[in-house]
Design a protein around this motif. Structure first.
Motif, mmCIF file in Angstrom:
data_model
loop_
_atom_site.group_PDB
_atom_site.id
_atom_site.type_symbol
_atom_site.label_atom_id
_atom_site.label_comp_id
_atom_site.label_asym_id
_atom_site.label_seq_id
_atom_site.Cartn_x
_atom_site.Cartn_y
_atom_site.Cartn_z
ATOM 1 N N PRO A 1 0.816 -1.219 0.000
ATOM 2 C CA PRO A 1 0.000 0.000 0.000
ATOM 3 C C PRO A 1 0.847 1.266 0.000
ATOM 4 C CG PRO A 1 -0.025 -1.068 2.157
ATOM 5 C CD PRO A 1 0.636 -2.017 1.226
ATOM 6 N N SER A 2 0.261 2.335 -0.486
ATOM 7 C CA SER A 2 0.937 3.620 -0.530
ATOM 8 C C SER A 2 1.328 4.072 0.874
ATOM 9 C CB SER A 2 0.025 4.671 -1.171
ATOM 10 O OG SER A 2 0.513 5.978 -0.919
ATOM 11 N N SER B 1 -1.247 5.286 3.703
ATOM 12 C CA SER B 1 -1.177 4.483 4.927
ATOM 13 C C SER B 1 -0.389 5.182 6.025
ATOM 14 C CB SER B 1 -0.518 3.130 4.627
ATOM 15 O OG SER B 1 -1.155 2.466 3.574
ATOM 16 N N PHE B 2 -0.246 6.499 5.919
ATOM 17 C CA PHE B 2 0.618 7.194 6.871
ATOM 18 C C PHE B 2 0.111 7.060 8.308
ATOM 19 C CE2 PHE B 2 2.586 10.705 9.139
ATOM 20 C CZ PHE B 2 3.910 10.562 8.744
ATOM 21 N N ASN C 1 1.162 5.472 13.814
ATOM 22 C CA ASN C 1 0.875 4.671 15.009
ATOM 23 C C ASN C 1 2.080 3.843 15.433
ATOM 24 O OD1 ASN C 1 -1.778 5.597 15.250
ATOM 25 N ND2 ASN C 1 -2.607 3.968 13.942
ATOM 26 N N SER C 2 2.780 3.285 14.450
ATOM 27 C CA SER C 2 3.966 2.489 14.766
ATOM 28 C C SER C 2 5.098 3.357 15.305
ATOM 29 C CB SER C 2 4.458 1.753 13.514
ATOM 30 O OG SER C 2 3.493 0.844 13.043
ATOM 31 N N ALA C 3 5.118 4.637 14.913
ATOM 32 C CA ALA C 3 6.208 5.533 15.300
ATOM 33 C C ALA C 3 5.983 6.201 16.654
ATOM 34 C CB ALA C 3 6.395 6.605 14.229
ATOM 35 N N LYS C 4 4.801 6.085 17.216
ATOM 36 C CA LYS C 4 4.518 6.738 18.496
ATOM 37 C C LYS C 4 5.441 6.196 19.590
ATOM 38 C CE LYS C 4 -0.322 7.966 17.665
ATOM 39 N NZ LYS C 4 -1.742 7.695 17.995
ATOM 40 N N GLY C 5 6.118 7.118 20.254
ATOM 41 C CA GLY C 5 7.023 6.730 21.323
ATOM 42 C C GLY C 5 8.335 6.140 20.829
ATOM 43 N N ARG C 6 8.593 6.254 19.528
ATOM 44 C CA ARG C 6 9.821 5.693 18.961
ATOM 45 C C ARG C 6 10.572 6.763 18.175
ATOM 46 N NH1 ARG C 6 7.848 0.278 15.951
ATOM 47 N NH2 ARG C 6 10.075 -0.271 16.054
ATOM 48 N N ARG C 7 11.859 6.541 18.024
ATOM 49 C CA ARG C 7 12.713 7.463 17.280
ATOM 50 C C ARG C 7 12.897 6.921 15.860
ATOM 51 N NH1 ARG C 7 17.933 7.224 20.743
ATOM 52 N NH2 ARG C 7 17.098 5.134 21.145
ATOM 53 N N ILE C 8 12.542 7.731 14.876
ATOM 54 C CA ILE C 8 12.692 7.313 13.483
ATOM 55 C C ILE C 8 14.128 7.550 13.025
ATOM 56 C CG2 ILE C 8 12.069 7.909 11.100
ATOM 57 C CD1 ILE C 8 9.230 8.371 12.034
ATOM 58 N N VAL D 1 9.991 2.407 -4.100
ATOM 59 C CA VAL D 1 9.590 3.433 -5.056
ATOM 60 C C VAL D 1 9.469 2.772 -6.427
ATOM 61 C CG1 VAL D 1 10.135 5.678 -6.067
ATOM 62 C CG2 VAL D 1 10.849 5.161 -3.718
ATOM 63 N N SER D 2 8.248 2.656 -6.917
ATOM 64 C CA SER D 2 8.040 1.987 -8.197
ATOM 65 C C SER D 2 6.690 2.376 -8.784
ATOM 66 C CB SER D 2 8.098 0.463 -8.025
ATOM 67 O OG SER D 2 7.881 -0.193 -9.256
ATOM 68 N N SER D 3 6.670 2.591 -10.087
ATOM 69 C CA SER D 3 5.416 2.874 -10.790
ATOM 70 C C SER D 3 4.913 1.637 -11.521
ATOM 71 C CB SER D 3 5.628 4.011 -11.796
ATOM 72 O OG SER D 3 6.633 3.665 -12.733
ATOM 73 N N ALA D 4 5.602 0.513 -11.316
ATOM 74 C CA ALA D 4 5.206 -0.748 -11.940
ATOM 75 C C ALA D 4 5.234 -1.850 -10.891
ATOM 76 C CB ALA D 4 6.139 -1.097 -13.091
ATOM 77 N N PRO D 5 4.328 -2.807 -10.983
ATOM 78 C CA PRO D 5 4.288 -3.892 -9.997
ATOM 79 C C PRO D 5 5.543 -4.756 -10.052
ATOM 80 C CG PRO D 5 2.246 -3.806 -11.292
ATOM 81 C CD PRO D 5 3.242 -2.924 -11.973
ATOM 82 N N LYS D 6 6.110 -5.061 -8.897
ATOM 83 C CA LYS D 6 7.209 -6.017 -8.799
ATOM 84 C C LYS D 6 7.309 -6.514 -7.367
ATOM 85 C CE LYS D 6 10.713 -2.318 -8.508
ATOM 86 N NZ LYS D 6 11.963 -1.804 -9.139
ATOM 87 N N GLU D 7 7.784 -7.748 -7.229
ATOM 88 C CA GLU D 7 7.884 -8.362 -5.915
ATOM 89 C C GLU D 7 8.961 -7.658 -5.096
ATOM 90 O OE1 GLU D 7 6.039 -10.779 -4.278
ATOM 91 O OE2 GLU D 7 4.725 -10.226 -5.942
ATOM 92 N N SER D 8 8.715 -7.553 -3.808
ATOM 93 C CA SER D 8 9.637 -6.828 -2.947
ATOM 94 C C SER D 8 9.482 -7.309 -1.505
ATOM 95 C CB SER D 8 9.366 -5.326 -3.033
ATOM 96 O OG SER D 8 10.149 -4.598 -2.111
ATOM 97 N N SER D 9 10.504 -7.030 -0.696
ATOM 98 C CA SER D 9 10.430 -7.273 0.742
ATOM 99 C C SER D 9 10.012 -6.016 1.493
ATOM 100 C CB SER D 9 11.788 -7.756 1.268
ATOM 101 O OG SER D 9 12.105 -9.031 0.766
ATOM 102 N N ALA D 10 9.641 -4.980 0.750
ATOM 103 C CA ALA D 10 9.174 -3.740 1.368
ATOM 104 C C ALA D 10 7.775 -3.932 1.945
ATOM 105 C CB ALA D 10 9.172 -2.605 0.350
ATOM 106 N N PHE D 11 7.410 -3.043 2.864
ATOM 107 C CA PHE D 11 6.058 -3.045 3.433
ATOM 108 C C PHE D 11 5.126 -2.118 2.653
ATOM 109 C CE2 PHE D 11 8.120 -4.831 7.156
ATOM 110 C CZ PHE D 11 7.136 -5.637 7.700
ATOM 111 N N TYR D 12 5.662 -0.981 2.225
ATOM 112 C CA TYR D 12 4.850 0.046 1.581
ATOM 113 C C TYR D 12 5.461 0.438 0.235
ATOM 114 C CZ TYR D 12 2.800 0.564 6.251
ATOM 115 O OH TYR D 12 2.173 0.329 7.446
ATOM 116 N N SER D 13 4.765 1.311 -0.486
ATOM 117 C CA SER D 13 5.261 1.770 -1.784
ATOM 118 C C SER D 13 4.992 3.261 -1.966
ATOM 119 C CB SER D 13 4.585 0.983 -2.925
ATOM 120 O OG SER D 13 3.206 1.318 -3.017
#
Length: 375
Positions: A91-92, A96-97, A102-109, A338-350
């Motif tokens: 997902p974008s 999905s920000f 929510n995941s970043a609350k109380g954490r240092r990015i 970062v991709s404008s075309a579908p491809k398999e990845s180990s990323a969570f977001y796009s």
């Protein structure tokens, strides 16, 4: 690790791990021996030559092919549908920000960024892959709020030339050339020395592939000479790797480009071949990649083994997958492809393109400033 050298190539006599170092990373250098799994065996190059051309085509669609696709409304609809279906899995990061927030609350990015195709568009001439002033401002602003590093396949000096921001940490040659703060004592690690940055500030410089420089320079010179025969090629010395760009080469010459590279590479058993978006890359046979670079930088910044740290890595190329995998393991952080075309990845977001990357960086800053001002 004890290194021994001959006139033909360096031989690693021992593969002792780096577990005793403060980094806790296993050895970056793979043992080279006749029985090593990394050693090229007879006949292997014939197999590689037979498949390399197909790989070059599959990873590098031509402009003509894209033009034909985009000229058909029905095909365009199919392409859009395929991308939308793909985004169900990736997902974008903008849409999905809230989840990232929510995941970043109380954490240092901690933020890690690729350069080409992420902060700058992919261009025909790699020497002109300039980032926009607006993107530079967005990166500079995000670095005021979060520790930010650029990890690029370019040489560290070259990517610094493009970016020109002193607030960042830089890792070039796919993480084989890292400049990090002196607060990290990496003197016990091979390839780490005390140095100074462009402003004369004292820093640690980690270069695990330093011993390969003579080989890399030899290969670079050989490739420059042989590629003179193929119009449109660009051979780039990225210090610890050599890149052969074929973006401006007619497709009927791609196979010749690949064959020239393989013919030279077979003389150097301690170097290996990888490829990305219309580029072939010759790199040292090291157990080191962008994922290891992320781990090294997190440790150098004192951010490793901390539950309150959320690393985010944004990249567009297959070499970024090593970093995505590191962050996916144990849900340590988020990879954003970062991709404008579908491809398999180990990323969570796009994100679709660099313009969306810039929007994401701005959104991160707005969230941080808002959360910091809230009691």
């Amino acid at each position: 690790m004890d290194l021994k050298s001959t006139h033909s190539s360096s031989v690693l006599a021992d593969s002792a791990p780096m577990n005793n170092s403060r980094l806790g990373l296993r050895s970056a250098l793979l043992p080279y021996s006749p029985n090593s799994s990394m050693r090229r065996r007879a006949g292997t190059f014939d197999d590689v030559r037979a498949t390399l051309f197909d790989s070059m085509i599959s990873s590098s669609p031509t402009h003509n092919k894209l033009s034909r696709e985009l000229s058909s409304d029905s095909v365009l609809g199919d392409v859009d549908l395929a991308y939308l279906n793909w985004m169900l899995k990736y997902p974008s990061a903008l849409a999905s920000f809230d989840q990232i927030e929510n995941s970043a609350k109380g954490r240092r990015i901690a933020l890690f960024l690729d350069y080409d195709g992420t902060l700058s568009p992919i261009v025909d001439n790699p020497d002109r892959a300039f980032m926009s002033n607006a993107m530079r401002a967005a990166v500079q602003n995000v670095a005021k709020h979060f520790p930010t590093a650029i990890i690029s396949g370019r040489s560290r000096e070259k990517v610094y030339e493009f970016v020109g921001l002193t607030e960042l940490y830089y890792a070039g040659s796919h993480g084989m050339d890292i400049m990090c703060p002196v607060q990290a004592d990496c003197s016990s690690n091979k390839g780490c020395v005390r140095s100074t940055d462009e402003q004369g500030k004292e820093v640690n410089l980690f270069q695990p592939a330093r011993e390969f420089l003579p080989l890399i320079n030899e290969v670079f010179n050989s490739l420059v000479e042989v590629m003179k025969n193929i119009a449109g090629t660009k051979v780039e010395n990225n210090k610890f790797c050599v890149s052969v760009h074929y973006r401006n080469v007619y497709q009927d010459k791609w196979e010749t480009v690949g064959q020239y590279v393989l013919d030279i590479l077979k003389q150097y058993p301690r170097l290996r071949l990888t490829h990305g978006r219309k580029v072939l890359e010759i790199r040292p046979v090291l157990s080191w990649d962008k994922g290891k670079a992320v781990e090294f930088l997190l440790e150098s910044l004192g951010l490793t083994n901390c539950d309150d740290v959320l690393p985010i890595y944004i990249g567009d190329d297959r070499t970024d997958e090593d970093a995505f995998k590191v962050l996916r393991e144990g849900n340590r952080g988020f990879g954003i492809l970062v991709s404008s075309a579908p491809k398999e990845s180990s990323a969570f977001y796009s994100l679709r393109d660099p313009s969306e990357v810039m929007e994401f960086l701005k959104t991160l800053v707005m969230w941080k400033e808002k959360s910091s001002s809230t009691p």
